[in-house]
Motif scaffolding. Structure first.
Motif, mmCIF file in Angstrom:
data_model
loop_
_atom_site.group_PDB
_atom_site.id
_atom_site.type_symbol
_atom_site.label_atom_id
_atom_site.label_comp_id
_atom_site.label_asym_id
_atom_site.label_seq_id
_atom_site.Cartn_x
_atom_site.Cartn_y
_atom_site.Cartn_z
ATOM 1 N N SER A 169 87.272 6.198 63.838
ATOM 2 C CA SER A 169 86.297 5.388 63.109
ATOM 3 C C SER A 169 86.941 4.182 62.439
ATOM 4 O O SER A 169 86.231 3.283 61.984
ATOM 5 C CB SER A 169 85.589 6.257 62.070
ATOM 6 N N SER A 170 88.257 4.140 62.351
ATOM 7 C CA SER A 170 88.959 3.079 61.631
ATOM 8 C C SER A 170 89.920 2.313 62.539
ATOM 9 O O SER A 170 90.850 2.894 63.092
ATOM 10 C CB SER A 170 89.730 3.678 60.459
ATOM 11 N N PRO A 171 89.737 0.987 62.649
ATOM 12 C CA PRO A 171 90.707 0.199 63.427
ATOM 13 C C PRO A 171 92.112 0.278 62.840
ATOM 14 O O PRO A 171 93.104 0.293 63.564
ATOM 15 C CB PRO A 171 90.161 -1.225 63.341
ATOM 16 N N TYR A 172 92.194 0.339 61.495
ATOM 17 C CA TYR A 172 93.493 0.396 60.838
ATOM 18 C C TYR A 172 94.202 1.702 61.161
ATOM 19 O O TYR A 172 95.389 1.719 61.482
ATOM 20 C CB TYR A 172 93.326 0.258 59.327
ATOM 21 N N ASP A 173 93.460 2.807 61.118
ATOM 22 C CA ASP A 173 94.083 4.103 61.386
ATOM 23 C C ASP A 173 94.656 4.161 62.799
ATOM 24 O O ASP A 173 95.747 4.666 63.021
ATOM 25 C CB ASP A 173 93.078 5.240 61.190
ATOM 26 N N MET A 174 93.916 3.636 63.758
ATOM 27 C CA MET A 174 94.431 3.709 65.117
ATOM 28 C C MET A 174 95.436 2.598 65.400
ATOM 29 O O MET A 174 96.508 2.836 65.908
ATOM 30 C CB MET A 174 93.311 3.662 66.149
ATOM 31 N N GLY A 175 95.083 1.377 65.083
ATOM 32 C CA GLY A 175 95.923 0.245 65.444
ATOM 33 C C GLY A 175 97.213 0.126 64.665
ATOM 34 O O GLY A 175 98.195 -0.399 65.184
ATOM 35 N N VAL A 176 97.220 0.584 63.421
ATOM 36 C CA VAL A 176 98.407 0.433 62.574
ATOM 37 C C VAL A 176 99.085 1.790 62.322
ATOM 38 O O VAL A 176 100.293 1.919 62.458
ATOM 39 C CB VAL A 176 98.037 -0.230 61.237
ATOM 40 N N ARG A 177 98.275 2.799 61.969
ATOM 41 C CA ARG A 177 98.855 4.111 61.668
ATOM 42 C C ARG A 177 98.983 4.980 62.917
ATOM 43 O O ARG A 177 99.574 6.055 62.855
ATOM 44 C CB ARG A 177 97.974 4.814 60.627
ATOM 45 N N HIS A 178 98.373 4.508 64.011
ATOM 46 C CA HIS A 178 98.483 5.201 65.300
ATOM 47 C C HIS A 178 97.969 6.625 65.215
ATOM 48 O O HIS A 178 98.619 7.561 65.692
ATOM 49 C CB HIS A 178 99.934 5.147 65.806
ATOM 50 N N ARG A 179 96.791 6.746 64.624
ATOM 51 C CA ARG A 179 96.139 8.040 64.524
ATOM 52 C C ARG A 179 94.785 7.976 65.206
ATOM 53 O O ARG A 179 94.224 6.882 65.410
ATOM 54 C CB ARG A 179 95.966 8.416 63.048
ATOM 55 N N ALA A 180 94.232 9.117 65.558
ATOM 56 C CA ALA A 180 92.917 9.156 66.190
ATOM 57 C C ALA A 180 92.215 10.453 65.852
ATOM 58 O O ALA A 180 92.854 11.487 65.657
ATOM 59 C CB ALA A 180 93.037 8.999 67.706
ATOM 60 N N ASP A 181 90.888 10.369 65.790
ATOM 61 C CA ASP A 181 90.072 11.551 65.503
ATOM 62 C C ASP A 181 89.755 12.356 66.754
ATOM 63 O O ASP A 181 89.598 13.571 66.690
ATOM 64 C CB ASP A 181 88.747 11.127 64.858
ATOM 65 N N TYR A 182 89.624 11.666 67.886
ATOM 66 C CA TYR A 182 89.208 12.321 69.125
ATOM 67 C C TYR A 182 90.139 11.920 70.258
ATOM 68 O O TYR A 182 90.604 10.779 70.319
ATOM 69 C CB TYR A 182 87.762 11.936 69.483
ATOM 70 N N TRP A 183 90.334 12.876 71.166
ATOM 71 C CA TRP A 183 91.256 12.685 72.277
ATOM 72 C C TRP A 183 90.633 13.144 73.584
ATOM 73 O O TRP A 183 89.887 14.118 73.622
ATOM 74 C CB TRP A 183 92.537 13.491 72.058
ATOM 75 N N GLY A 184 91.007 12.455 74.664
ATOM 76 C CA GLY A 184 90.666 12.924 75.993
ATOM 77 C C GLY A 184 91.738 13.873 76.503
ATOM 78 O O GLY A 184 92.719 14.154 75.804
ATOM 79 N N GLN A 185 91.547 14.353 77.723
ATOM 80 C CA GLN A 185 92.483 15.311 78.306
ATOM 81 C C GLN A 185 93.710 14.648 78.919
ATOM 82 O O GLN A 185 94.721 15.309 79.139
ATOM 83 C CB GLN A 185 91.768 16.131 79.387
ATOM 84 N N GLY A 186 93.615 13.375 79.205
ATOM 85 C CA GLY A 186 94.749 12.652 79.751
ATOM 86 C C GLY A 186 94.682 12.466 81.249
ATOM 87 O O GLY A 186 94.075 13.270 81.960
ATOM 88 N N THR A 187 95.305 11.398 81.718
ATOM 89 C CA THR A 187 95.409 11.124 83.150
ATOM 90 C C THR A 187 96.846 10.685 83.439
ATOM 91 O O THR A 187 97.428 9.911 82.684
ATOM 92 C CB THR A 187 94.386 10.058 83.583
ATOM 93 N N GLN A 188 97.384 11.196 84.537
ATOM 94 C CA GLN A 188 98.795 10.947 84.864
ATOM 95 C C GLN A 188 98.961 9.593 85.535
ATOM 96 O O GLN A 188 98.231 9.261 86.476
ATOM 97 C CB GLN A 188 99.323 12.040 85.796
ATOM 98 N N VAL A 189 99.938 8.841 85.052
ATOM 99 C CA VAL A 189 100.347 7.593 85.687
ATOM 100 C C VAL A 189 101.823 7.722 86.031
ATOM 101 O O VAL A 189 102.646 8.027 85.160
ATOM 102 C CB VAL A 189 100.129 6.382 84.756
ATOM 103 N N THR A 190 102.142 7.508 87.290
ATOM 104 C CA THR A 190 103.530 7.579 87.738
ATOM 105 C C THR A 190 103.891 6.263 88.414
ATOM 106 O O THR A 190 103.211 5.849 89.360
ATOM 107 C CB THR A 190 103.745 8.745 88.718
ATOM 108 N N VAL A 191 104.947 5.635 87.923
ATOM 109 C CA VAL A 191 105.402 4.366 88.478
ATOM 110 C C VAL A 191 106.750 4.600 89.137
ATOM 111 O O VAL A 191 107.721 4.976 88.472
ATOM 112 C CB VAL A 191 105.517 3.287 87.388
ATOM 113 N N SER A 192 106.788 4.374 90.434
ATOM 114 C CA SER A 192 108.030 4.590 91.176
ATOM 115 C C SER A 192 108.826 3.293 91.272
ATOM 116 O O SER A 192 108.259 2.208 91.322
ATOM 117 C CB SER A 192 107.718 5.116 92.573
ATOM 118 N N SER A 193 110.141 3.432 91.329
ATOM 119 C CA SER A 193 111.010 2.243 91.384
ATOM 120 C C SER A 193 111.280 1.820 92.811
ATOM 121 O O SER A 193 110.933 2.502 93.758
ATOM 122 C CB SER A 193 112.329 2.547 90.685
#
Length: 124
Positions: free
Chosen positions: A100-124
């Motif tokens: 709910s707060s831009p400051y909390d996420m953008g500056v304090r790097h916190r979040a109230d809700y999370w997704g399950q995640g998606t894998q990103v793999t970058v090969s060299s």
């Protein structure tokens, strides 16, 4: 309660691009700051980017500035992460987040809700 579902991850060669999407449930999507975090194997989850509800405030981690761009479509309840010039160090699980707060996420790097995640793999 906000539910977040990510998509768009995959395997890509270094130098190429990938776009992640995250769709949120609920009618108040536009009131949330949306963002992306990532976690590489053996490391803690770290902040990548955030965008306020009206897109007036944007935050990026130094490591992705100039290469990644976050955007949102409030009509579709969706936030995007366009990733260009990908590097092997960008490999990890990418999590969509809402707060709910831009400051909390953008500056304090916190979040109230999370997704399950998606894998990103970058090969060299």
């Amino acid at each position: 309660q906000v539910q977040l579902v990510e998509s768009g991850g995959g395997l890509v060669q270094a130098g190429n691009s990938l776009r992640l999407s995250c769709t949120a449930s609920g009618r108040t999507f536009g009131s949330y700051t949306m963002g992306w975090f990532r976690q590489a194997p053996g490391t803690e989850r770290g902040f990548v980017a955030a965008l306020s509800g009206t897109s007036s405030l944007t935050y990026y981690a130094d490591s992705v500035k100039g290469r990644f761009a976050i955007s949102r479509d409030n009509a579709k309840n969706t936030v995007y992460l366009q990733m260009n010039s990908l590097k092997p160090d960008d490999t990890g699980v990418y999590f969509c987040a809402a707060d709910s707060s831009p400051y909390d996420m953008g500056v304090r790097h916190r979040a109230d809700y999370w997704g399950q995640g998606t894998q990103v793999t970058v090969s060299s």
